[in-house]
Design a protein around this motif. Structure first.
Motif, PDB file in Angstrom:
ATOM      1  N   GLU A  49       0.050 -14.321  -9.540  1.00 42.92           N
ATOM      2  CA  GLU A  49       0.927 -13.087  -8.750  1.00 42.92           C
ATOM      3  C   GLU A  49       0.091 -12.862  -7.313  1.00 42.92           C
ATOM      4  N   TRP A  50      -1.216 -12.459  -7.590  1.00 42.94           N
ATOM      5  CA  TRP A  50      -2.540 -11.446  -6.627  1.00 42.94           C
ATOM      6  C   TRP A  50      -2.440 -13.200  -5.034  1.00 42.94           C
ATOM      7  N   LEU A  51      -2.797 -14.529  -6.109  1.00 43.29           N
ATOM      8  CA  LEU A  51      -3.181 -15.073  -5.526  1.00 43.29           C
ATOM      9  C   LEU A  51      -1.748 -15.575  -4.226  1.00 43.29           C
ATOM     10  N   ARG A  52      -0.629 -15.726  -5.043  1.00 43.99           N
ATOM     11  CA  ARG A  52       0.293 -15.557  -4.574  1.00 43.99           C
ATOM     12  C   ARG A  52       0.950 -14.466  -2.867  1.00 43.99           C
ATOM     13  N   ALA A  53       0.243 -13.705  -3.302  1.00 40.42           N
ATOM     14  CA  ALA A  53       0.220 -12.419  -2.229  1.00 40.42           C
ATOM     15  C   ALA A  53      -0.138 -12.518  -1.576  1.00 40.42           C
ATOM     16  N   LEU A  54      -1.547 -12.606  -1.871  1.00 38.28           N
ATOM     17  CA  LEU A  54      -3.113 -13.222  -1.563  1.00 38.28           C
ATOM     18  C   LEU A  54      -2.802 -14.480   0.145  1.00 38.28           C
ATOM     19  N   PHE A  68       9.150 -11.565   2.488  1.00 45.89           N
ATOM     20  CA  PHE A  68       8.876 -10.536   4.481  1.00 45.89           C
ATOM     21  C   PHE A  68       8.524  -9.477   3.674  1.00 45.89           C
ATOM     22  N   ASN A  69       8.789  -8.705   3.576  1.00 39.93           N
ATOM     23  CA  ASN A  69       7.837  -7.470   3.475  1.00 39.93           C
ATOM     24  C   ASN A  69       7.024  -6.762   3.189  1.00 39.93           C
ATOM     25  N   THR A  70       6.414  -7.840   1.980  1.00 45.41           N
ATOM     26  CA  THR A  70       5.037  -7.839   1.500  1.00 45.41           C
ATOM     27  C   THR A  70       3.988  -8.436   3.036  1.00 45.41           C
ATOM     28  N   ASN A  71       4.631  -9.106   3.181  1.00 44.43           N
ATOM     29  CA  ASN A  71       3.859 -10.180   4.045  1.00 44.43           C
ATOM     30  C   ASN A  71       4.009  -8.970   5.530  1.00 44.43           C
ATOM     31  N   VAL A  72       4.989  -8.425   5.669  1.00 41.86           N
ATOM     32  CA  VAL A  72       4.664  -7.338   6.698  1.00 41.86           C
ATOM     33  C   VAL A  72       3.528  -6.567   6.894  1.00 41.86           C
ATOM     34  N   VAL A  73       3.963  -6.515   5.801  1.00 43.88           N
ATOM     35  CA  VAL A  73       3.090  -4.934   4.809  1.00 43.88           C
ATOM     36  C   VAL A  73       1.629  -5.477   5.361  1.00 43.88           C
ATOM     37  N   LEU A  74       1.030  -5.929   4.115  1.00 44.32           N
ATOM     38  CA  LEU A  74       0.262  -6.857   4.821  1.00 44.32           C
ATOM     39  C   LEU A  74      -0.314  -7.532   5.850  1.00 44.32           C
ATOM     40  N   CYS A  75      -0.158  -7.828   6.414  1.00 41.31           N
ATOM     41  CA  CYS A  75      -0.286  -8.208   8.316  1.00 41.31           C
ATOM     42  C   CYS A  75      -0.603  -6.865   8.424  1.00 41.31           C
ATOM     43  N   ILE A 111     -15.384  -7.419   7.955  1.00 47.64           N
ATOM     44  CA  ILE A 111     -15.388  -6.590   6.424  1.00 47.64           C
ATOM     45  C   ILE A 111     -13.718  -6.217   6.106  1.00 47.64           C
ATOM     46  N   GLY A 112     -13.521  -5.387   6.736  1.00 44.94           N
ATOM     47  CA  GLY A 112     -12.255  -4.363   7.338  1.00 44.94           C
ATOM     48  C   GLY A 112     -11.086  -4.912   6.977  1.00 44.94           C
ATOM     49  N   GLY A 113     -11.032  -6.582   7.385  1.00 39.89           N
ATOM     50  CA  GLY A 113      -9.589  -7.177   7.759  1.00 39.89           C
ATOM     51  C   GLY A 113      -9.553  -7.799   6.481  1.00 39.89           C
ATOM     52  N   LEU A 114     -10.584  -8.450   5.941  1.00 40.47           N
ATOM     53  CA  LEU A 114     -11.121  -8.893   3.998  1.00 40.47           C
ATOM     54  C   LEU A 114     -10.287  -7.825   3.050  1.00 40.47           C
ATOM     55  N   SER A 115     -10.689  -6.525   3.280  1.00 35.26           N
ATOM     56  CA  SER A 115     -11.108  -5.535   2.855  1.00 35.26           C
ATOM     57  C   SER A 115      -9.337  -5.381   2.297  1.00 35.26           C
ATOM     58  N   ALA A 116      -8.718  -5.170   3.228  1.00 37.95           N
ATOM     59  CA  ALA A 116      -7.697  -4.358   3.527  1.00 37.95           C
ATOM     60  C   ALA A 116      -6.567  -5.773   3.100  1.00 37.95           C
ATOM     61  N   TRP A 117      -6.740  -7.128   3.877  1.00 34.06           N
ATOM     62  CA  TRP A 117      -6.011  -8.130   3.136  1.00 34.06           C
ATOM     63  C   TRP A 117      -6.142  -8.502   1.710  1.00 34.06           C
ATOM     64  N   GLY A 160      -7.283  -6.011  -1.110  1.00 30.82           N
ATOM     65  CA  GLY A 160      -6.120  -5.085  -1.673  1.00 30.82           C
ATOM     66  C   GLY A 160      -5.303  -4.687  -1.320  1.00 30.82           C
ATOM     67  N   THR A 161      -4.312  -4.710  -0.880  1.00 33.28           N
ATOM     68  CA  THR A 161      -3.230  -4.706  -0.345  1.00 33.28           C
ATOM     69  C   THR A 161      -2.226  -5.789  -1.266  1.00 33.28           C
ATOM     70  N   SER A 162      -2.780  -7.036  -1.371  1.00 25.21           N
ATOM     71  CA  SER A 162      -1.864  -8.483  -2.368  1.00 25.21           C
ATOM     72  C   SER A 162      -2.630  -8.323  -3.527  1.00 25.21           C
ATOM     73  N   LEU A 163      -3.734  -7.439  -3.622  1.00 23.75           N
ATOM     74  CA  LEU A 163      -3.794  -6.931  -5.135  1.00 23.75           C
ATOM     75  C   LEU A 163      -2.410  -5.565  -5.797  1.00 23.75           C
TER      76      LEU A 163
END
Lengths: 323, 301
Positions: A7-12, A18-25, A252-258, A260-263
């Motif tokens: 599930e995490w890899l899919r979100a990642l 679509f909503n998840t992706n907007v939040v992730l971006c 690093i900031g972007g990677l952490s957010a990416w 963490g949010t997909s997790l």
């Protein structure tokens, strides 16, 4: 467990809805912006100012909610999130102003003033929040999300607000990176180059405030400071000059957010802010162990080498005396 | 015994005493934190108590006070050790080290509370922020005379008794080592030449501070602990001339903020607003207001 990872890899890989992706971006943009702005506040040793700002913003959020509640009874209902952010900005700025005033006009040091003002104003926030809870209403539940952060509760509009605010902050920071670098290292040097130092200081404070406000809903006001502190500190362990420092910290900031949010998209019970922060912390811990000059392993090796060299020198000196 | 008095004794006495004892102890020990410019370390320790509590609960499966205390003390030691390591090896500014450590540990605590079973046993995030003063209540004795009997007072809630014991023990301990402590705080080099062990004393002081933070945390929540560690001491620091005057003043300010804040939240607020407001938050606001007023007065004169 395997399901969770899948599930995490899919979100990642942006395979969620679509909503998840907007939040992730939007979260990635936030991480990049925070990593960039954070470098300058770290270099100015003002990392914890953002913490005070964020703690104090609860009072403004709760006050704005109460005021708005009183106004909507008369029929004029402004849009919710913007009013709350406005309130947060006002109370946060007041707190930062109070810390500055105390440091300049009394014998208190900056750290004491920061701890005192942020805890007392957060107490005020909790008081107002307890009144808001009793007052009830539909929007009141959203207030709690601002304390600990919850990407799951973000609407698409909220994500757009966060993304646009983060993108704007990032752009301004990059455009102004030269004068910001100047005031980060030496106010006096900056002044000799004809720079208006107070204006630049105000700009930096505004950028820090913008990132804090943008990230409040996803990361939460108690943890948003971590995004401004941990990526720059991690980058600082590896980089010596400002341009690589900025690039690394932003990544690093972007990677952490990416991550963490997909997790948190995979495990909706887990709080988003905490996951983002812990990802950043993990990167920091690895860097602190392994970095070439400022790393713990390198430091211990250097120390052992110095001791060995000193012992060898002492032995040589003894032999020379003995001969 | 009148009905009003009985209500007061049942609902208000235990939390009021708990707040007052904690306020006195924290303000007293916070004075040393502020003096040594370690206020933010106190802040960090107070945040890091949370994962310590949750981990201790997950490991032992109980909320026994000894397990909680140990877990929280462990977390406090880990926090201050990590701050030291980051500063020494990473050569980062202390504010950065503190910012990293307390956000990391707090995030860990939040994650554990939200995902583990701890959430069901009233370790939820609300009580982390503002404690659970409302849960402290007491069944008072039938007659007023019985109030003076130790056996009756011993039935007060455990938190209140623990904080009371700390409030009695901390001033006594400080008085016992006062002269060496004074030297250790102001001039460690001189203290060492006089044969006292300043580092040992300061380590002892740190353990006392951590213990007071941990003991107060459950009843009062994290905000109030930090506010009481820093605000009264900062207010006292503004115009103090001697260490004894400074420490005493800080303690008195703390007690004042504790009593006033609690009564405002539970007595005045219902009369004015129609319902009581968060007591921990109100005490923190009182401590902050005290600092603001003192700062304005001292600056003018």
């Amino acid at each position: 467990m395997g399901e969770l990872v899948a599930e995490w890899l899919r979100a990642l890989s942006f395979g969620g809805g679509f909503n998840t992706n907007v939040v992730l971006c939007a979260a990635i943009l936030l991480g990049v912006a925070a990593g960039t702005v954070g470098v300058f506040s770290m270099l100015r040793k003002e990392s914890l100012v953002a913490d005070a700002f964020a703690h104090a913003s609860l009072a403004g959020v709760a006050a704005a909610f109460l005021v708005r509640g009183a106004l909507t009874a008369e029929g004029s209902a402004p849009r919710s999130m913007e009013v709350l952010i406005l309130g947060a900005g006002v109370s946060g700025s007041l707190a930062v102003g109070a810390i500055g005033w105390l440091t300049r006009n009394t014998r208190l040091t900056a750290d004491t003033a920061t701890a005192a003002v942020s805890s007392a104003s957060f107490g005020l926030g909790i008081c107002l929040l307890s009144i808001a809870r009793r007052a009830g209403g539909a929007g009141q539940a959203g207030l709690d999300d601002l304390i600990f952060g919850s990407a799951a509760s973000m609407t698409r509009a909220d994500a757009w607000t966060m993304g646009i605010l983060a993108a704007l902050t990032l752009t301004i920071t990059l455009v102004a990176s030269k004068p910001l670098t100047a005031i980060a290292f030496s106010d006096r040097y900056a002044r000799t180059t004809g720079l208006r130092v107070p204006a630049m200081e105000a700009l930096l404070a505004a950028l820090v405030a913008a990132v804090t406000l943008a990230g409040m809903q996803a990361v939460g006001m108690l943890l948003i400071v971590a995004l401004l502190v941990i990526p720059p500190a991690t980058a600082r362990l590896w980089a010596r000059r400002v341009p690589p420092l900025l690039a690394l910290s932003a990544s690093i900031g972007g990677l952490s957010a990416w991550t963490g949010t997909s997790l948190s998209a995979a495990a909706p019970n887990a709080p988003t802010g905490a996951l983002i922060v812990l990802t950043a912390s993990a990167l920091f811990v690895v860097s602190l162990a392994a970095a070439p000059e400022r790393g713990v392993i390198a430091g211990l090796l250097r120390r052992a080498r110095l001791r060995r060299d000193a012992n060898a020198a002492a032995l040589r000196a003894r032999d020379a005396r003995g001969a | 015994m009148s009905e009003a008095l009985r209500t007061f004794l049942t609902l208000d006495l235990a939390p009021l005493l708990a707040v007052t004892f904690a306020a006195g102890t924290l303000a007293l020990l916070g004075a040393f934190l502020v003096l040594e410019r370690r206020a933010m370390i106190g802040d960090a320790v107070a945040h890091s108590v949370l994962p310590g509590l949750v981990i201790a609960f997950l490991v032992t499966g109980t909320r026994a006070p000894s397990a909680m205390l140990l877990g929280a003390l462990g977390a406090a030691v880990v926090a201050s050790g990590a701050i030291g390591t980051i500063g020494r090896f990473g050569r980062l500014d202390p504010t950065v080290a503190i910012g990293i450590v307390f956000t990391t540990l707090f995030a860990l605590g939040v994650l554990l509370v939200e995902t583990s079973g701890a959430r069901n046993v009233d370790l939820d995030l609300d009580c982390v922020l503002s404690g659970q003063l409302e849960l402290l209540f007491w069944t008072p004795p039938a007659t007023a005379v019985d109030l003076l009997r130790p056996a009756v007072l011993a039935t007060l809630p455990r938190e209140t008794l623990l904080l009371g014991a700390l409030f009695a023990a901390v001033p006594a301990l400080l008085a016992l080592v006062w002269r060496p402590l004074e030297a250790a705080v102001f001039d460690p080099t001189y203290a060492r030449t006089r044969g006292t062990a300043p580092r040992l004393l300061r380590a002892g002081l740190f353990i006392l501070q951590a213990a007071a933070i941990v003991a107060s945390f459950e009843a009062l929540g994290s905000i109030l602990v930090i506010a009481l560690l820093t605000c009264p001491a900062a207010a006292a620091r503004l115009d103090a001339r001697t260490l004894l005057g400074y420490v005493t003043r800080s303690c008195v300010y703390g007690l004042f903020a504790g009593v006033t804040g609690y009564l405002l939240a539970t007595r005045t607020a219902p009369a004015v607003l129609g319902s009581s407001i968060d007591a921990s938050g109100t005490v923190a606001v009182c401590a902050g207001t005290l600092l603001a007023v003192r700062a304005l007065v001292v600056r003018r004169s």
